[in-house]
Design a protein around this motif. Structure first.
Motif, short mmCIF file in Angstrom:
data_model
loop_
_atom_site.label_atom_id
_atom_site.label_comp_id
_atom_site.label_asym_id
_atom_site.label_seq_id
_atom_site.Cartn_x
_atom_site.Cartn_y
_atom_site.Cartn_z
N ILE A 70 0.83 -1.20 0.00
CA ILE A 70 0.00 0.00 0.00
C ILE A 70 0.86 1.25 0.00
CG2 ILE A 70 -1.99 -1.07 1.14
CD1 ILE A 70 -1.04 0.16 3.78
N THR A 72 0.23 5.64 0.92
CA THR A 72 -0.69 6.60 1.52
C THR A 72 -1.33 7.47 0.45
OG1 THR A 72 0.76 6.65 3.45
CG2 THR A 72 -0.93 8.38 3.30
N THR A 73 -2.65 7.57 0.49
CA THR A 73 -3.40 8.43 -0.42
C THR A 73 -3.79 9.73 0.27
OG1 THR A 73 -4.29 6.50 -1.54
CG2 THR A 73 -5.45 8.56 -1.88
N SER A 74 -4.25 9.60 1.52
CA SER A 74 -4.74 10.75 2.27
C SER A 74 -4.55 10.48 3.75
CB SER A 74 -6.22 10.95 1.97
OG SER A 74 -6.77 11.95 2.78
N ASN A 101 -8.65 -2.48 -3.41
CA ASN A 101 -8.11 -1.23 -3.95
C ASN A 101 -7.71 -0.21 -2.90
OD1 ASN A 101 -8.56 -1.97 -6.72
ND2 ASN A 101 -10.74 -1.68 -6.32
N THR A 102 -8.33 -0.27 -1.74
CA THR A 102 -8.06 0.73 -0.71
C THR A 102 -8.02 0.08 0.68
OG1 THR A 102 -10.42 1.24 -0.55
CG2 THR A 102 -9.08 2.71 -1.92
N VAL A 122 -6.24 6.94 4.42
CA VAL A 122 -6.68 6.07 3.34
C VAL A 122 -5.43 5.70 2.57
CG1 VAL A 122 -8.10 5.91 1.26
CG2 VAL A 122 -8.88 7.30 3.20
N PHE A 123 -5.32 4.42 2.22
CA PHE A 123 -4.19 3.92 1.47
C PHE A 123 -4.67 3.29 0.17
CE2 PHE A 123 -3.22 3.72 5.96
CZ PHE A 123 -1.97 4.28 6.03
N SER A 124 -3.88 3.42 -0.88
CA SER A 124 -4.15 2.74 -2.14
C SER A 124 -3.36 1.45 -2.17
CB SER A 124 -3.75 3.61 -3.33
OG SER A 124 -4.58 4.72 -3.42
N THR A 126 -1.30 -1.17 -4.05
CA THR A 126 -0.47 -1.14 -5.26
C THR A 126 -0.30 -2.54 -5.80
OG1 THR A 126 1.59 -1.33 -4.01
CG2 THR A 126 0.78 0.90 -4.43
#
Length: 128
Positions: A70, A72-74, A101-102, A122-124, A126
């Motif tokens: 993963i 970090t997205t936010s 996905n998250t 929130v993590f994406s 990968t």
């Protein structure tokens, strides 16, 4: 608590950082040093944000077998107290969900019995 052994060059600058797993999940800790403080002698919020990212990211990734890759997205951090040089800071994590996905996680910062901050991220997921 045991020292985190698998860090990055960046986390090496912060440490030593300690970790343990309790019934609720991953807990990381750090003794606040002068290098962690701002000009007013209070632990810099950026350090707490970094510890939040580390704690939640590790906790979410390693909550699955095999670990989920993963990024970090936010991230949001709310500061409700302070830490000073010499304080033991503990970060308790709570993984909400790791999906295809998250991933979602929260963490709470404590100095003794006092909560000083909370964070959520929130993590994406990968490609492996």
């Amino acid at each position: 608590m045991n020292a985190v052994r698998e860090g990055s060059p960046f986390t090496e600058l912060l440490g030593p950082i300690y970790q343990k797993v309790d019934a609720a999940g991953l807990v990381i800790g750090l003794v606040a040093e002068e290098k962690h403080c701002n000009a007013r002698g209070i632990v810099h919020g950026g350090l707490l944000g970094t510890l939040a990212d580390i704690a939640m990211g590790y906790s979410a990734a390693f909550s699955t077998e095999p670990p989920t890759p993963i990024v970090t997205t936010s991230q949001t951090v709310d500061y409700v107290g302070k830490a000073e040089k010499g304080d033991w800071i503990e970060v308790h994590t709570d993984v909400q969900k790791v999906g295809r996905n998250t991933a979602f996680a929260n963490c709470y910062f404590h100095v003794g019995s006092k909560r000083i901050a909370r964070a959520s991220a929130v993590f994406s997921v990968t490609a492996s």
